[in-house]
Motif scaffolding. Structure first.
Motif, short mmCIF file in Angstrom:
data_model
loop_
_atom_site.label_atom_id
_atom_site.label_comp_id
_atom_site.label_asym_id
_atom_site.label_seq_id
_atom_site.Cartn_x
_atom_site.Cartn_y
_atom_site.Cartn_z
N ARG A 72 -5.86 -9.20 0.40
CA ARG A 72 -5.98 -7.94 -0.34
C ARG A 72 -6.47 -6.88 0.64
N ASP A 73 -6.66 -5.66 0.12
CA ASP A 73 -6.99 -4.56 1.02
C ASP A 73 -8.25 -4.80 1.85
N TYR A 74 -9.24 -5.48 1.29
CA TYR A 74 -10.48 -5.67 2.06
C TYR A 74 -10.33 -6.82 3.04
N THR A 75 -9.92 -7.98 2.54
CA THR A 75 -9.71 -9.11 3.44
C THR A 75 -8.23 -9.17 3.78
N GLN A 398 -16.41 -1.70 -4.80
CA GLN A 398 -16.69 -1.54 -6.23
C GLN A 398 -15.42 -1.29 -6.99
N ASP A 399 -15.46 -1.66 -8.25
CA ASP A 399 -14.40 -1.29 -9.17
C ASP A 399 -13.01 -1.74 -8.69
N VAL A 400 -12.93 -2.98 -8.28
CA VAL A 400 -11.63 -3.56 -7.89
C VAL A 400 -11.49 -4.91 -8.59
N PRO A 401 -10.27 -5.40 -8.71
CA PRO A 401 -10.08 -6.71 -9.33
C PRO A 401 -10.85 -7.79 -8.56
N ALA A 402 -11.16 -8.87 -9.25
CA ALA A 402 -11.98 -9.93 -8.66
C ALA A 402 -11.35 -10.50 -7.39
N SER A 403 -10.04 -10.60 -7.37
CA SER A 403 -9.38 -11.21 -6.20
C SER A 403 -9.53 -10.35 -4.95
N PRO B 113 -4.20 -1.60 -8.96
CA PRO B 113 -5.53 -1.25 -8.47
C PRO B 113 -5.55 -0.50 -7.14
N ILE B 114 -4.41 -0.08 -6.64
CA ILE B 114 -4.46 0.69 -5.39
C ILE B 114 -4.95 2.10 -5.68
N GLU B 115 -5.94 2.53 -4.92
CA GLU B 115 -6.47 3.88 -5.08
C GLU B 115 -6.66 4.48 -3.70
N TYR B 116 -6.10 5.66 -3.50
CA TYR B 116 -6.37 6.35 -2.24
C TYR B 116 -7.77 6.95 -2.26
N ILE B 117 -8.17 7.39 -3.47
CA ILE B 117 -9.54 7.88 -3.64
C ILE B 117 -10.29 6.81 -4.41
N LYS B 118 -11.49 6.52 -3.98
CA LYS B 118 -12.31 5.59 -4.76
C LYS B 118 -13.62 6.31 -5.07
N ASP B 302 -24.25 5.55 -16.05
CA ASP B 302 -23.63 4.35 -15.48
C ASP B 302 -22.34 4.09 -16.23
N ALA B 303 -21.31 3.78 -15.47
CA ALA B 303 -20.04 3.47 -16.12
C ALA B 303 -20.25 2.19 -16.94
N THR B 304 -19.89 2.26 -18.20
CA THR B 304 -20.13 1.10 -19.05
C THR B 304 -19.13 -0.01 -18.78
N GLU B 305 -18.00 0.37 -18.23
CA GLU B 305 -17.03 -0.67 -17.91
C GLU B 305 -16.43 -0.38 -16.54
N ALA B 306 -16.05 -1.44 -15.87
CA ALA B 306 -15.33 -1.24 -14.62
C ALA B 306 -13.91 -0.86 -15.00
N HIS B 307 -13.35 0.09 -14.27
CA HIS B 307 -12.05 0.63 -14.69
C HIS B 307 -10.88 -0.09 -14.06
N ASN B 308 -11.09 -0.52 -12.86
CA ASN B 308 -9.93 -0.88 -12.05
C ASN B 308 -9.92 -2.36 -11.73
N THR B 309 -10.08 -3.19 -12.76
CA THR B 309 -10.23 -4.61 -12.49
C THR B 309 -8.97 -5.40 -12.81
#
Lengths: 458, 311
Positions: A72-75, A398-403, B113-118, B302-309
């Motif tokens: 994935r993007d990180y690993t 942060q805020d990425v899928p678990a994988s 889940p691809i984001e150019y801006i995070k 605090d964000a109550t949920e993760a958005h991009n999972t």
């Protein structure tokens, strides 16, 4: 042509007598003539694993890497690059095991040098393949030649891998020429093409004084070249990491650290190789307990050097615990990877630098077991350098899928990695099936010079 | 009072942008103005000169190169002449509404889940309050990524943009390893993504659509500051989409940044508000400045949920 045929028999093997040679050639050429059932099964097994890797690679390229790999993007480098580093480490064998010993006149290297050269060659070949496998666009490999920029460490790596590969081929092949001539003259029950191959490859070798002089000079020059080249190879592959701004890799120690680690792995792989060849090809007379004894001593030395560099690499930043390093180090020492890390330290550093200090541990069986542990720990060490290094970036994930957060190599990746390792063993095995794995002339030469311990060491 | 000034200059900025002329490339106009060989079109366009005056000139005097969509490969590698794109992010205004991310994904045909801006939740110390921190490609002036690229597929343009040549990239991913900001993403060939890109590549129904190409399978992609929109005088998609005006985009040479609502003198803004760059100590010299999250417009929630999972 007729002139060559008139060479008197006595000048043909000027460094050793015909009689001594006759004793050895039977022992050393036997594995070429006779392939046992076990040998065939072994080759079939390695071929199967290798082909499984080819299929896995086809699937990876045709189905998309998001589906087939855990990358994935990180690993984004994953175990392909760990494996590349491991294979580059193994390919240092030739340098450390034969070049240095050769140059420093350690006579006991003689039966080992070709084994070392073959391992070097096969692992550097597979290491090169590993880089291509991890590339996103292998179809654009030619861009490296069209647009290549010398500023990029990748280009340094390609240059040094290619140069090292060529030098390995040369040093292996040139030292092989007298043996090829031996094969041609003394192996009979073989298919025609094989005999023809020996004939072609031996390049009209007759063993004249002139030819011996040229051969030895060439081998010496190549051997001298191999040392800096091997160190450059290892250092450049360490620089791929240490030229980045990632705190885990941002270390001036990295090149030396990798070289020392490779030296240790090299000793380990040599122990395993000679132990296998000794058993399988019944070469106990040539690969003696002395070799295990000496290699065991070398292992302690290399282990201690490696331990020293490990302290530089981990304990010094751990003392400071600076913000950038803290994440990574805490993860290794007490975090998720702690168990993994400490087992690698135990088997990869502590065991090799302490156990072979005792004479009992330098016997073939215990030493082979230690070497196996060191080799496996060595592979995982590179896993620990690449993967946690990538999964602790400077800005938090942060805020990425678990994988994306936790890298788990997929089955396809593991198959490909297994295939490259099988490929290394396959090349080594096949080589030993077609060419004498112990250099007949080098051993004979040693014996003639009164170095009896090579054969009769107690 | 200052607000008024900002308003008017912003209006001019927008108006000129809408005209689609190279209003901001004042020097180019001045150089062409002196030569009268060109045939006059009779059509007048408003342009801004280097000293800040708004003048009307015949459209024949205006070199239209910057608004031309059909740049050659070489021109794309050069960058827009006379520009130095720069960005300022006002952390006090970010409420993590994720509109910039969504706008960016739409504009570039990329799927989660691809984001150019995070947007990251940052907290510098336990005693300080957390804040939202939008990250993207910082288009560094000493970019580690372009140094390591073996084929010059990622390169620094004269207008400050670190760009990607997707036709050249060999997918070695070294630039991703080298980037300390994790700004780069890789096209691993996710089937949904490939399908989506194929379907939407010519989709111009979105007013913020970027015509910059999307990364091909097996190549690295990243934020490109919406180069094609910037060169036409339009603001990048994230700037337009941000409901709070937290992202300010502009030109360093012209010393101006805007979020589409307010326009600021860049230097004054940076100096007055204590701007900083992320990881200054690494020496990458990013082209994105942050204004510290003081006197916030929103309380931190605090964000109550993760958005991009979702995979």
């Amino acid at each position: 042509m007729s002139e060559e045929k008139n060479i008197p028999e006595s000048t043909k093997y000027e460094t050793f007598t015909q009689e001594e040679y006759m004793i050895m050639k039977d022992d050393l050429l036997r594995p070429i003539e006779k392939i046992g059932k076990a040998g065939k099964i072994w080759i079939a097994f390695l071929t199967a694993v290798f082909l499984a890797g080819v299929v896995a690679y086809y699937l990876q390229e045709s189905r998309g890497k998001y589906v087939t790999t855990g990358l994935r993007d990180y690993t984004m480098w994953g175990i392909y690059i760990s494996n590349f580093l491991f294979l580059v480490a193994l390919s240092l064998s030739s340098v450390f095991m034969s070049a240095i010993l050769k140059l420093t006149n350690f006579e006991w290297y003689r039966p080992l040098s070709r084994i070392a050269d073959v391992i070097s060659l096969s692992s550097i070949t597979m290491a090169g393949i590993c880089i291509m496998i991890s590339m996103g666009r292998p179809d654009r490999l030619h861009h490296l030649f069209i647009y290549g920029r010398i500023q990029s460490p990748i280009v340094w790596d390609i240059i040094v891998v290619a140069t090292y590969f060529v030098t390995c081929v040369l040093v292996l092949f040139i030292a092989l020429i007298p043996s090829l001539s031996t094969c041609k003259n003394h192996l009979k029950n073989l298919p025609k093409w094989q005999l023809k191959m020996y004939d072609i490859l031996s390049f009209g070798w007759h063993g004249t004084a002139e030819q011996w002089k040229i051969l030895k000079k060439t081998v010496l020059i190549l051997t001298v070249l191999l040392i800096p080249l091997g160190i450059a190879l290892r250092t450049v592959s360490a620089w791929l990491f240490s030229t980045t701004l990632r705190p885990e890799w941002d270390s001036t120690n990295f090149g030396a650290y990798f070289v020392s680690g490779s030296a240790l792995l090299t000793v380990a792989v040599m122990i395993i190789a000679i132990s296998s060849f000794r058993k399988l090809y019944h070469l106990e007379k040539y690969l003696t307990e002395m070799h295990f004894d000496k290699l065991g001593q070398a292992m302690v030395l290399m282990g201690l050097i490696y331990a020293y560099f490990n302290i530089n690499e981990y304990l010094v930043p751990a003392y400071k615990m600076s913000g950038l390093h803290a994440n990574h180090l805490l993860d290794l020492f007490v975090g998720n990877n702690a168990f993994f890390y400490w087992s690698v330290v135990f088997f990869g550093i502590l065991v090799p630098s302490v156990l072979p200090m005792f004479k009992k541990m330098r016997k073939p069986l215990p030493l082979t077991i230690i070497a196996l542990a060191v080799l496996i720990a060595g592979w995982f060490k590179f896993y620990l350098i690449v993967i946690p290094g990538l999964s602790h970036p400077l800005l938090p994930i942060q805020d990425v899928p678990a994988s994306w957060k936790h890298y788990t190599p997929s089955l396809i990746e593991m198959t490909i990695v297994a295939a490259t390792i099988a490929g290394t063993m396959l090349i080594t095995t096949l080589f030993s099936r077609f060419f004498p794995i112990i250099s007949v002339w080098e051993v004979a030469e040693g014996k003639l010079e009164g170095k009896e311990e090579i054969i009769n060491y107690k | 009072m200052e607000k008024e000034d900002n308003k008017s200059s912003r209006r001019n900025f927008l108006k000129l942008g809408a005209l689609g002329s190279v209003a901001l490339a004042g020097t180019a106009v001045v150089s062409t103005i002196s030569c009268d060989d060109k045939e006059k079109t009779g059509k007048k366009v408003k342009v801004l000169t280097a000293d800040g005056k708004l003048i009307e000139v015949d459209s024949s005097h205006v070199d239209h190169h910057a608004s031309n969509d059909n740049f050659s490969k070489e021109e794309i590698r050069q960058g827009v002449e006379g520009k130095k794109f720069i960005r300022v992010i006002d952390l006090a205004k970010c409420a993590n509404e994720r509109k910039c991310i969504e706008g960016c994904q739409k504009a570039h045909n990329i799927l989660a889940p691809i984001e150019y801006i995070k947007v990251k939740k940052m907290q510098d110390s336990e005693l300080t309050s957390p804040y939202w921190f939008p990250t993207m490609c910082y288009h560094c002036d000493n970019p580690p990524c372009t140094k390591v690229c073996p084929v010059d597929a990622t390169y620094k343009r004269s207008d400050g943009i670190v760009a990607m040549d997707y036709d050249r990239c060999i997918g070695c991913k070294f630039c991703m390893a080298a980037c300390p900001y994790s700004a780069r993403t890789f096209n691993f060939g996710r089937p949904e993504q490939l399908k989506f890109t194929e379907e939407h590549k010519n989709d111009t129904s979105d007013p913020n659509h970027c015509t910059t190409p999307f990364a091909q399978e097996g190549t690295v992609a990243k934020c490109d500051f919406c180069t094609d929109r910037s060169s036409k005088g339009l603001l990048p998609a994230c700037v337009v989409e941000c409901p709070n005006g937290a992202i300010l985009h502009g030109d360093e040479l012209e010393d101006v940044v805007t979020n589409g609502e307010d326009t600021f003198r860049l230097k004054k803004l940076l100096q007055d508000r204590g701007a900083y760059r992320e990881f200054e100590e690494l020496g990458t010299k990013p082209r994105v400045y942050y204004l510290p999250p003081v006197a916030r417009n929103f309380p931190f929630e605090d964000a109550t949920e993760a958005h991009n999972t979702k995979e």
